[in-house]
Design a protein around this motif. Structure first.
Motif, PDB file in Angstrom:
ATOM      1  N   VAL A 199       0.836  -1.206   0.000  1.00 49.63           N
ATOM      2  CA  VAL A 199       0.000   0.000   0.000  1.00 49.63           C
ATOM      3  C   VAL A 199       0.870   1.255   0.000  1.00 49.63           C
ATOM      4  N   LEU A 200       1.935   1.244   0.814  1.00 55.12           N
ATOM      5  CA  LEU A 200       2.831   2.400   0.878  1.00 55.12           C
ATOM      6  C   LEU A 200       3.520   2.633  -0.454  1.00 55.12           C
ATOM      7  N   ARG A 201       3.992   1.556  -1.083  1.00 56.55           N
ATOM      8  CA  ARG A 201       4.648   1.686  -2.393  1.00 56.55           C
ATOM      9  C   ARG A 201       3.674   2.209  -3.434  1.00 56.55           C
ATOM     10  N   PHE A 202       2.455   1.684  -3.452  1.00 60.78           N
ATOM     11  CA  PHE A 202       1.459   2.148  -4.422  1.00 60.78           C
ATOM     12  C   PHE A 202       1.131   3.625  -4.218  1.00 60.78           C
ATOM     13  N   ALA A 203       0.967   4.034  -2.957  1.00 61.10           N
ATOM     14  CA  ALA A 203       0.619   5.427  -2.668  1.00 61.10           C
ATOM     15  C   ALA A 203       1.747   6.375  -3.077  1.00 61.10           C
ATOM     16  N   LEU A 204       2.991   6.000  -2.762  1.00 61.47           N
ATOM     17  CA  LEU A 204       4.120   6.865  -3.118  1.00 61.47           C
ATOM     18  C   LEU A 204       4.308   6.930  -4.625  1.00 61.47           C
ATOM     19  N   HIS A 205       4.163   5.797  -5.325  1.00 60.66           N
ATOM     20  CA  HIS A 205       4.273   5.812  -6.789  1.00 60.66           C
ATOM     21  C   HIS A 205       3.170   6.666  -7.411  1.00 60.66           C
ATOM     22  N   ARG A 206       1.984   6.572  -6.868  1.00 62.83           N
ATOM     23  CA  ARG A 206       0.877   7.378  -7.387  1.00 62.83           C
ATOM     24  C   ARG A 206       1.156   8.864  -7.176  1.00 62.83           C
ATOM     25  N   MET A 207       1.706   9.213  -6.025  1.00 61.18           N
ATOM     26  CA  MET A 207       2.032  10.609  -5.751  1.00 61.18           C
ATOM     27  C   MET A 207       3.112  11.109  -6.703  1.00 61.18           C
TER      28      MET A 207
ATOM     29  N   ARG B 237      10.631  18.440 -23.796  1.00 61.96           N
ATOM     30  CA  ARG B 237      11.791  18.502 -22.908  1.00 61.96           C
ATOM     31  C   ARG B 237      11.363  18.399 -21.445  1.00 61.96           C
ATOM     32  N   ARG B 238      10.329  19.119 -21.074  1.00 63.39           N
ATOM     33  CA  ARG B 238       9.828  19.046 -19.705  1.00 63.39           C
ATOM     34  C   ARG B 238       9.335  17.644 -19.376  1.00 63.39           C
ATOM     35  N   ALA B 239       8.609  17.041 -20.319  1.00 67.46           N
ATOM     36  CA  ALA B 239       8.058  15.708 -20.069  1.00 67.46           C
ATOM     37  C   ALA B 239       9.167  14.684 -19.877  1.00 67.46           C
ATOM     38  N   GLN B 240      10.200  14.760 -20.719  1.00 67.86           N
ATOM     39  CA  GLN B 240      11.304  13.814 -20.579  1.00 67.86           C
ATOM     40  C   GLN B 240      12.044  14.021 -19.260  1.00 67.86           C
ATOM     41  N   ARG B 241      12.261  15.261 -18.913  1.00 67.92           N
ATOM     42  CA  ARG B 241      12.937  15.561 -17.648  1.00 67.92           C
ATOM     43  C   ARG B 241      12.133  15.041 -16.461  1.00 67.92           C
ATOM     44  N   ALA B 242      10.811  15.261 -16.481  1.00 67.70           N
ATOM     45  CA  ALA B 242       9.953  14.809 -15.383  1.00 67.70           C
ATOM     46  C   ALA B 242       9.881  13.294 -15.333  1.00 67.70           C
ATOM     47  N   ARG B 243       9.802  12.636 -16.518  1.00 62.00           N
ATOM     48  CA  ARG B 243       9.739  11.169 -16.532  1.00 62.00           C
ATOM     49  C   ARG B 243      11.007  10.554 -15.961  1.00 62.00           C
ATOM     50  N   THR B 244      12.137  11.108 -16.308  1.00 62.42           N
ATOM     51  CA  THR B 244      13.396  10.556 -15.822  1.00 62.42           C
ATOM     52  C   THR B 244      13.524  10.722 -14.316  1.00 62.42           C
ATOM     53  N   ILE B 245      13.217  11.913 -13.822  1.00 64.30           N
ATOM     54  CA  ILE B 245      13.271  12.133 -12.375  1.00 64.30           C
ATOM     55  C   ILE B 245      12.264  11.237 -11.659  1.00 64.30           C
ATOM     56  N   GLY B 246      11.054  11.100 -12.222  1.00 64.93           N
ATOM     57  CA  GLY B 246      10.053  10.233 -11.620  1.00 64.93           C
ATOM     58  C   GLY B 246      10.482   8.782 -11.596  1.00 64.93           C
ATOM     59  N   SER B 247      11.151   8.313 -12.661  1.00 67.92           N
ATOM     60  CA  SER B 247      11.638   6.936 -12.687  1.00 67.92           C
ATOM     61  C   SER B 247      12.668   6.691 -11.594  1.00 67.92           C
ATOM     62  N   VAL B 248      13.555   7.666 -11.387  1.00 69.81           N
ATOM     63  CA  VAL B 248      14.560   7.531 -10.328  1.00 69.81           C
ATOM     64  C   VAL B 248      13.893   7.481  -8.955  1.00 69.81           C
ATOM     65  N   LEU B 249      12.928   8.363  -8.724  1.00 68.70           N
ATOM     66  CA  LEU B 249      12.249   8.383  -7.432  1.00 68.70           C
ATOM     67  C   LEU B 249      11.464   7.094  -7.187  1.00 68.70           C
ATOM     68  N   LYS B 250      10.818   6.567  -8.233  1.00 65.80           N
ATOM     69  CA  LYS B 250      10.080   5.320  -8.077  1.00 65.80           C
ATOM     70  C   LYS B 250      11.003   4.167  -7.712  1.00 65.80           C
TER      71      LYS B 250
END
Length: 305
Positions: free
Chosen positions: A34-42, A78-91
């Motif tokens: 549940v914690l992993r799902f909630a953090l990934h969703r955020m 450019r923004r989308a790629q930057r956000a996707r990469t940062i999001g992948s690292v955080l996930k």
């Protein structure tokens, strides 16, 4: 009496191992999921814009160095790629932290002393850090590059050995396409300095050589008039941000006198402006009989013969 107490103790032990501990382990596993799902969703909500033209919420506090004058679609990509990469690292980071936490909790429930495991993990982490330090350096350099927005897809950059247009930006490797079409793979940890020619504005620099015998003052007037008129043309009028400026005589050599003209342009358009200015100035020199250096050399050679 003794046998009944022993049976009671065995029953309590069995109940602990068959009911209590499995239930506690299941609770930890469910809580971790549940914690992993909630953090990934955020993280997804922070890295995905609500509208195609919006900026992701995670990037709003960060400094934006998007080039001026580029197409909105390129900026959004450019923004989308930057956000996707940062999001992948955080996930990935969240998943690893949650997994380690739930494993340690399960071991503690089973009665295993987790202190030696933690100490061993620290030693193994240090060993892996030394063994894969280049990979770690590439990874950390990629993270800071994304956070600082040093360059993005579509920027024209100078990375030392590679000069060209950025095609992809990753956490470990950045790919650059040079003017000859060669695709360069540059490790982020090996990039010492970055020269970005697509941020803010650029400067078109035009050097015009003339003969020593030419009238320098007249040549300056003709060159400035020619490039000023060329700057108003439909081809580059939208790219020139300020009127051309004549800096005067830039250098004097044995072969020629060089005049320099500059103009502030949109990023990435300085080369097209330079070519247009050079063509206009050379045509004006020819029209007003302002000698080029090679003409004076040819004239001297003919007179000698």
């Amino acid at each position: 009496m003794f046998s009944s107490l022993q049976a009671f103790e065995l029953t309590e032990t069995n109940r602990d191992w068959l009911i209590h501990r499995p239930a506690e382990i299941a609770a930890y596993v469910v809580l971790a999921l549940v914690l992993r799902f909630a953090l990934h969703r955020m993280i997804d909500r922070m890295t995905r814009p609500r509208e195609p033209s919006d900026k992701p919420a995670m990037l709003r506090p960060l400094r934006e160095r998007a080039p001026r004058g580029v197409k909105e679609a390129m900026v959004n990509e450019r923004r989308a790629q930057r956000a996707r990469t940062i999001g992948s690292v955080l996930k990935s980071t969240v998943s690893i932290v949650v997994l380690i936490w739930v494993v340690l909790q399960v071991l503690a429930v089973l009665g295993v002393n987790v202190a030696p495991f933690i100490a061993s993990a620290g030693v193994i982490g240090v060993a892996l850090g030394f063994g894969a330090q280049n990979l770690v350096r590439d990874f950390l350099s990629g993270i800071f590059m994304l956070l600082e927005d040093q360059y993005g897809v579509g920027d024209v950059v100078d990375l030392g050995e590679a000069v060209g247009t950025v095609e992809t930006v990753g956490l470990r490797v950045t790919t650059i396409r040079d003017v000859n079409g060669t695709l360069w793979y540059c490790r982020n940890g090996e990039i010492v300095r970055v020269g970005n020619m697509s941020q803010g504005y650029a400067v078109a620099v035009v050097d015009l050589p003339i003969a020593h015998a030419a009238n320098v003052q007249r040549a300056c007037e003709v060159a400035l008039e020619a490039v000023t008129e060329a700057a108003k043309g439909d081809a580059i009028a939208a790219d020139v941000l300020e009127p051309p400026e004549l800096l005067g005589v830039n250098s004097v050599t044995a072969e020629s006198v060089t005049l320099r003209i500059t103009a502030r342009t949109k990023p990435g358009r300085q080369w097209a402006v330079q070519r247009t200015f050079a063509r206009a100035a050379l045509s004006a020199f020819e029209h007003y009989d302002i000698d080029a250096p090679y003409l004076s050399v040819l004239s001297s050679a003919r007179s000698t013969n």
